[in-house]
Design a protein around this motif. Structure first.
Motif, PDB file in Angstrom:
ATOM      1  N   GLU A 382       0.800  -1.560  -0.141  1.00 30.49           N
ATOM      2  CA  GLU A 382      -0.187   0.186  -0.056  1.00 30.49           C
ATOM      3  C   GLU A 382       0.616   1.459  -0.094  1.00 30.49           C
ATOM      4  O   GLU A 382       0.383   2.061  -0.503  1.00 30.49           O
ATOM      5  CB  GLU A 382      -1.214  -0.023   1.236  1.00 30.49           C
ATOM      6  CG  GLU A 382      -2.287  -1.006   1.110  1.00 30.49           C
ATOM      7  CD  GLU A 382      -3.050  -1.114   2.352  1.00 30.49           C
ATOM      8  OE1 GLU A 382      -2.413  -0.084   3.097  1.00 30.49           O
ATOM      9  OE2 GLU A 382      -3.734  -1.686   2.242  1.00 30.49           O
ATOM     10  N   LYS A 383       2.003   1.481   0.983  1.00 31.20           N
ATOM     11  CA  LYS A 383       2.939   2.404   1.004  1.00 31.20           C
ATOM     12  C   LYS A 383       3.544   2.894  -1.178  1.00 31.20           C
ATOM     13  O   LYS A 383       3.563   3.491  -1.144  1.00 31.20           O
ATOM     14  CB  LYS A 383       3.928   2.179   1.519  1.00 31.20           C
ATOM     15  CG  LYS A 383       3.474   2.497   3.253  1.00 31.20           C
ATOM     16  CD  LYS A 383       5.116   1.637   4.267  1.00 31.20           C
ATOM     17  CE  LYS A 383       4.456   1.924   6.225  1.00 31.20           C
ATOM     18  NZ  LYS A 383       5.892   1.810   6.221  1.00 31.20           N
ATOM     19  N   ARG A 386       0.526   4.652  -3.152  1.00 37.00           N
ATOM     20  CA  ARG A 386       0.274   5.598  -2.373  1.00 37.00           C
ATOM     21  C   ARG A 386       1.108   6.388  -2.831  1.00 37.00           C
ATOM     22  O   ARG A 386       1.116   8.080  -3.232  1.00 37.00           O
ATOM     23  CB  ARG A 386       0.191   5.555  -1.187  1.00 37.00           C
ATOM     24  CG  ARG A 386      -0.750   5.247  -0.964  1.00 37.00           C
ATOM     25  CD  ARG A 386      -1.049   5.589   1.454  1.00 37.00           C
ATOM     26  NE  ARG A 386      -2.133   4.818   1.569  1.00 37.00           N
ATOM     27  CZ  ARG A 386      -2.937   5.340   3.058  1.00 37.00           C
ATOM     28  NH1 ARG A 386      -1.290   4.915   4.216  1.00 37.00           N
ATOM     29  NH2 ARG A 386      -3.584   3.924   3.527  1.00 37.00           N
ATOM     30  N   LEU A 389       0.306   7.389  -6.213  1.00 38.28           N
ATOM     31  CA  LEU A 389      -0.170   7.741  -6.755  1.00 38.28           C
ATOM     32  C   LEU A 389      -0.023   9.189  -6.718  1.00 38.28           C
ATOM     33  O   LEU A 389      -0.300  10.928  -7.424  1.00 38.28           O
ATOM     34  CB  LEU A 389      -1.907   7.919  -5.618  1.00 38.28           C
ATOM     35  CG  LEU A 389      -2.343   5.987  -5.939  1.00 38.28           C
ATOM     36  CD1 LEU A 389      -2.654   6.068  -4.987  1.00 38.28           C
ATOM     37  CD2 LEU A 389      -3.251   6.696  -7.355  1.00 38.28           C
ATOM     38  N   GLU A 390       0.908   9.353  -5.507  1.00 41.48           N
ATOM     39  CA  GLU A 390       0.984  10.809  -5.716  1.00 41.48           C
ATOM     40  C   GLU A 390       2.193  11.747  -6.529  1.00 41.48           C
ATOM     41  O   GLU A 390       1.873  13.320  -7.015  1.00 41.48           O
ATOM     42  CB  GLU A 390       2.390  10.839  -3.778  1.00 41.48           C
ATOM     43  CG  GLU A 390       1.665  11.167  -2.728  1.00 41.48           C
ATOM     44  CD  GLU A 390       2.325  10.893  -1.592  1.00 41.48           C
ATOM     45  OE1 GLU A 390       3.532  10.576  -2.007  1.00 41.48           O
ATOM     46  OE2 GLU A 390       2.134  10.619  -0.536  1.00 41.48           O
ATOM     47  N   ARG A 476      -1.109   6.973   8.810  1.00 37.61           N
ATOM     48  CA  ARG A 476      -0.232   6.577   7.505  1.00 37.61           C
ATOM     49  C   ARG A 476      -1.789   6.840   6.863  1.00 37.61           C
ATOM     50  O   ARG A 476      -1.714   7.960   5.792  1.00 37.61           O
ATOM     51  CB  ARG A 476       0.261   5.504   7.116  1.00 37.61           C
ATOM     52  CG  ARG A 476       1.760   5.117   8.075  1.00 37.61           C
ATOM     53  CD  ARG A 476       1.608   3.575   7.570  1.00 37.61           C
ATOM     54  NE  ARG A 476       2.976   3.095   7.361  1.00 37.61           N
ATOM     55  CZ  ARG A 476       3.691   1.895   7.643  1.00 37.61           C
ATOM     56  NH1 ARG A 476       2.695   0.958   7.616  1.00 37.61           N
ATOM     57  NH2 ARG A 476       5.055   1.936   8.196  1.00 37.61           N
ATOM     58  N   ALA A 480      -2.530  10.268   4.945  1.00 37.27           N
ATOM     59  CA  ALA A 480      -3.083  10.309   3.539  1.00 37.27           C
ATOM     60  C   ALA A 480      -4.485  10.876   3.498  1.00 37.27           C
ATOM     61  O   ALA A 480      -4.253  11.806   2.868  1.00 37.27           O
ATOM     62  CB  ALA A 480      -3.574   8.548   3.062  1.00 37.27           C
ATOM     63  N   ARG A 484      -4.889  13.946   0.787  1.00 38.12           N
ATOM     64  CA  ARG A 484      -5.735  13.610  -0.272  1.00 38.12           C
ATOM     65  C   ARG A 484      -6.583  15.099  -0.164  1.00 38.12           C
ATOM     66  O   ARG A 484      -6.881  15.733  -1.205  1.00 38.12           O
ATOM     67  CB  ARG A 484      -6.970  12.658   0.612  1.00 38.12           C
ATOM     68  CG  ARG A 484      -8.558  13.219  -0.450  1.00 38.12           C
ATOM     69  CD  ARG A 484      -9.282  11.946   0.140  1.00 38.12           C
ATOM     70  NE  ARG A 484      -9.634  12.318   1.455  1.00 38.12           N
ATOM     71  CZ  ARG A 484     -10.535  13.435   1.700  1.00 38.12           C
ATOM     72  NH1 ARG A 484     -10.729  14.243   0.849  1.00 38.12           N
ATOM     73  NH2 ARG A 484     -10.349  13.280   3.353  1.00 38.12           N
ATOM     74  N   LEU A 512      -9.165   0.922  -6.701  1.00 37.86           N
ATOM     75  CA  LEU A 512      -8.606   1.489  -5.253  1.00 37.86           C
ATOM     76  C   LEU A 512      -9.714   0.839  -4.872  1.00 37.86           C
ATOM     77  O   LEU A 512      -9.660  -0.158  -2.957  1.00 37.86           O
ATOM     78  CB  LEU A 512      -8.750   2.785  -4.714  1.00 37.86           C
ATOM     79  CG  LEU A 512      -7.312   3.912  -5.930  1.00 37.86           C
ATOM     80  CD1 LEU A 512      -7.440   5.599  -5.772  1.00 37.86           C
ATOM     81  CD2 LEU A 512      -6.265   3.425  -4.319  1.00 37.86           C
ATOM     82  N   CYS A 516     -10.157  -1.905  -1.324  1.00 36.98           N
ATOM     83  CA  CYS A 516     -10.009  -1.728  -0.040  1.00 36.98           C
ATOM     84  C   CYS A 516     -11.587  -2.575   0.143  1.00 36.98           C
ATOM     85  O   CYS A 516     -11.717  -3.095   1.199  1.00 36.98           O
ATOM     86  CB  CYS A 516     -11.461  -0.525  -0.804  1.00 36.98           C
ATOM     87  SG  CYS A 516     -10.553   1.174  -0.589  1.00 36.98           S
TER      88      CYS A 516
END
Length: 680
Positions: A382-383, A386, A389-390, A476, A480, A484, A512, A516
């Motif tokens: 997941e890290k 992310r 995504l950034e 975390r 996030a 966001r 995503l 989830c």
């Protein structure tokens, strides 16, 4: 008339000086012995009169067959007899004190216990103290000792406490008579015998418990004797009590010390007559004393036989008791062994259960470790996502104009995600509460199960690690959210730039959503695992309660073991005490047997009978018929002579035989007369 002459040497003829010396010595001896002889004559006459009066009183009471007179005459005769006895004892006391003082002054040294006048003084004093004593009945028999009134001196005069303690500490003394004699010895050595007896006479209300009303110590003669005893303070005596046997001494007055022949030529005939009378009275007194001693010895034999029978019964009862105690002890030992085996088995079972539980704990820990490693890998992935995504958001800043239409859809999606995040937070809080409950329950399990503290502490550490990991996940998520929010701000600025890339974002959002959903499934699986862990904790609690009950049972068994050990110790103490009592009873039996043998020897010596051999007798001693095959020989167990069956058909119980034995007719009549006289 022819006269016969005898030639004598001059040396054989005594001189005038020698004759004068002899006359002086005779006169001195006559002066010294005259008052003593007069007192001895008076004492012998009084004794003869008392003996005659005693016979008369015995005939009045019923010992001798004689017509019974009135009660008043009997009472007066008894009183006269008691007065004569007191007078005789007082005169004998005067004589013994006078001779003791004269002989001690003539010696000029301290007196020993072997000195005859001193021995006779103690015998006479013992007779004076025994006069009029009341007979006390005890468990063994009748007890008549003068040590009872002497014990009162310790209470009335505290100076006499040393004598009482020293007498009680002597191990050789076993009877009250021996203790009384030792007390008199010590009081004479302290020169306070008269003082102590005077204290007793001053408290006659206490003496009335031990003496009759007409006893010597209760009348005026007792005060006279105490006054005479003051003169003994001149004498120094050194008496040793350790070597002497004071218990078995026979107190017989020896009148030979007080009866001495005079050497006057004029009074030879009177002296001979008085000597014969004195010897007659002395022999009569000796016979009376011997008859009394024989009666006392027979009474002692009867008492000893009774005590022997009682002691044998007690021994049998004690042996039975010891056997029952030994059986109980063996039963207790068997019960102890059974309890010990049961406790060992229960301990082994508990050990096996604990080992099985430890194995299950290890397996559950391994499964948890694997789950934790899988969750950690998913967090790393997941890290990475992310971070990607950034990077993509940084590329989308230049496309703000294209994102205006897509923002509405994004806002809806964000609201839905916020709802999902809120639900996730609630789930996390529930997980925290469950973790806290698990933590508290684990602490309770730690307090109940001390043996499993290490396993539960390690489990708690792992739960703490889970908490830290969850906290890190929350942090975390917060980061996030912040990112966001920043992205939303940036998206508001770059809505135009993001319009062209909505398709790609939708695809990413679908990805995503799928992630989830997978996370939700994983959370559900974790919840199920936690539920399983809670069930396992409940099972462990149940096992812990079972272990507690077993521990309580073990403690109860330990208490029962301690009680049984205490009871065992008490029983051992009781056994030891009974063994000591048996040893003491054995000592008493041995002593009584020795006394019985001594008494038998005395009886044999008194009787003087011999056991005839079968070869020595050919005819019956009573009917003088010759023995043959039909007329057999039979010994009399009392006199030892041989009789036929008709002359020895009677049976009686003798002191030397426990059962009735064969006795001749003459011995049978004599023994019956003795028994009737003793019983009367």
């Amino acid at each position: 008339i022819k006269e016969d002459f005898e030639i004598i040497d001059k040396n054989q003829i005594p001189s005038a000086t020698e004759l004068k010396k002899e006359e002086k010595a005779k006169t001195e001896e006559a002066r010294w012995s005259a008052p003593i002889l007069s007192l001895a004559r008076k004492a012998s006459e009084n004794l003869a009169l008392s003996y005659g009066n005693a016979l008369k009183s015995a005939s009045l009471v019923g010992f001798i067959s004689k017509p019974v007179s009135n009660d008043s005459t009997a009472k007066t005769s008894v009183r006269c007899h008691a007065m004569e006895e007191r007078a005789n004892l007082m005169n004998m006391m005067k004589l013994s004190i006078k001779i003791l003082i004269q002989s001690a002054l003539s010696l000029g040294r301290t007196l020993d216990s072997d000195f005859p006048p001193l021995q006779q003084f103690f015998v006479v004093l013992e007779h004076c103290l025994k006069h009029g004593l009341k007979v006390k009945k005890t468990f063994i028999g009748q007890n008549k000792s003068f040590f009872g009134p002497l014990e009162l001196v310790e209470k009335l005069c505290p100076e006499a406490s040393d004598i009482a303690t020293s007498v009680k500490n002597l191990p050789e003394l076993k009877t009250a008579v021996g203790r009384g004699r030792a007390w008199l010895y010590l009081a004479l050595m302290q020169k306070k015998l008269a003082d102590y007896l005077k204290v007793l006479l001053d408290h006659k209300h206490l003496l009335s418990e031990f003496y009759e009303a007409d006893a010597l110590m209760m009348e005026e003669e007792g005060a006279v004797i105490v006054g005479l005893l003051v003169g003994l303070n001149v004498i120094d005596a050194n008496l040793c009590l350790k070597g002497e046997d004071l218990d078995s001494q026979v107190g017989v007055i020896d009148f030979s010390l007080y009866l001495k022949e005079t050497q006057d030529s004029d009074d030879k005939q009177d002296g001979g007559i008085t000597a014969v009378l004195d010897q007659k009275h002395y022999v009569e007194e000796l016979n009376r004393h011997l008859s009394c001693t024989v009666a006392d010895l027979q009474n002692k034999i009867d008492c000893l036989e009774k005590t022997n029978s009682k002691l044998q019964e007690e021994l049998a009862a004690a042996t039975d008791r010891i056997g029952s105690l030994q059986e109980e002890q063996q039963q207790l030992k068997q019960q102890n062994e059974l309890i010990r085996q049961r406790s060992e088995k229960s301990v082994e079972v508990t050990k096996e259960d604990t080992q099985v539980e430890l194995d299950t704990y290890k397996q559950s820990r391994q499964g948890l470790d694997e789950m934790y490693s899988d969750v950690w890998k998913q967090l790393k992935e997941e890290k990475k996502m992310r971070l990607e995504l950034e990077k993509e958001l940084e590329l989308q800043i230049g496309m703000k104009t294209e994102m205006e239409i897509a923002m509405k859809l994004l806002e809806k999606d964000t609201h839905e995600k916020q709802d999902t995040l809120v639900a996730l937070r609630q789930q996390l809080e529930e997980v925290k509460a469950i973790n806290l409950q698990m933590f508290h329950k684990s602490q309770n399990a730690e307090s109940s199960l001390q043996q499993k503290t290490e396993a539960i502490s390690s489990f708690e550490g792992k739960t703490n690690e889970m908490m830290t990991s969850m906290k890190q996940m929350e942090e975390r998520l917060q980061h996030a959210e912040k990112a966001r929010q920043a992205a939303e701000e940036r998206c508001s600025k770059m809505k135009q730039e993001l319009a062209g890339r909505l398709g790609t974002c939708q695809q990413q959002m679908s990805q995503l959503d799928s992630k989830c959903s997978t996370l939700e499934k994983e959370l559900k699986s974790e919840k199920e695992q936690r539920q399983t862990l809670q069930k396992e904790l409940h099972q462990e609690k149940d096992a812990a309660t079972l272990l507690k009950t077993e521990l309580q049972q073990m403690e109860g068994l330990k208490k029962e073991l301690r009680k049984l050990q205490d009871e065992k110790q008490q029983l051992e103490k009781v056994c030891e005490e009974q063994e000591q009592a048996l040893q003491e009873m054995g000592l008493h039996l041995s002593q009584s047997k020795l006394k019985m043998e001594d008494i038998k020897e005395v009886n044999k010596a008194l009787k003087g009978h011999t056991w005839l051999k079968d070869d020595e007798a050919t005819h019956c001693k009573q009917c003088e018929k010759e023995f043959s095959i039909s007329r057999r020989k039979h010994h009399c167990r009392n006199c030892g002579d041989i009789f036929c069956n008709t002359c020895s058909s009677n049976e009686l119980a003798l002191p030397s035989y426990p059962k009735p034995v064969r006795v001749c007719d003459t011995c049978h009549t004599l023994l019956l007369q003795r028994c009737s006289s003793n019983s009367s």
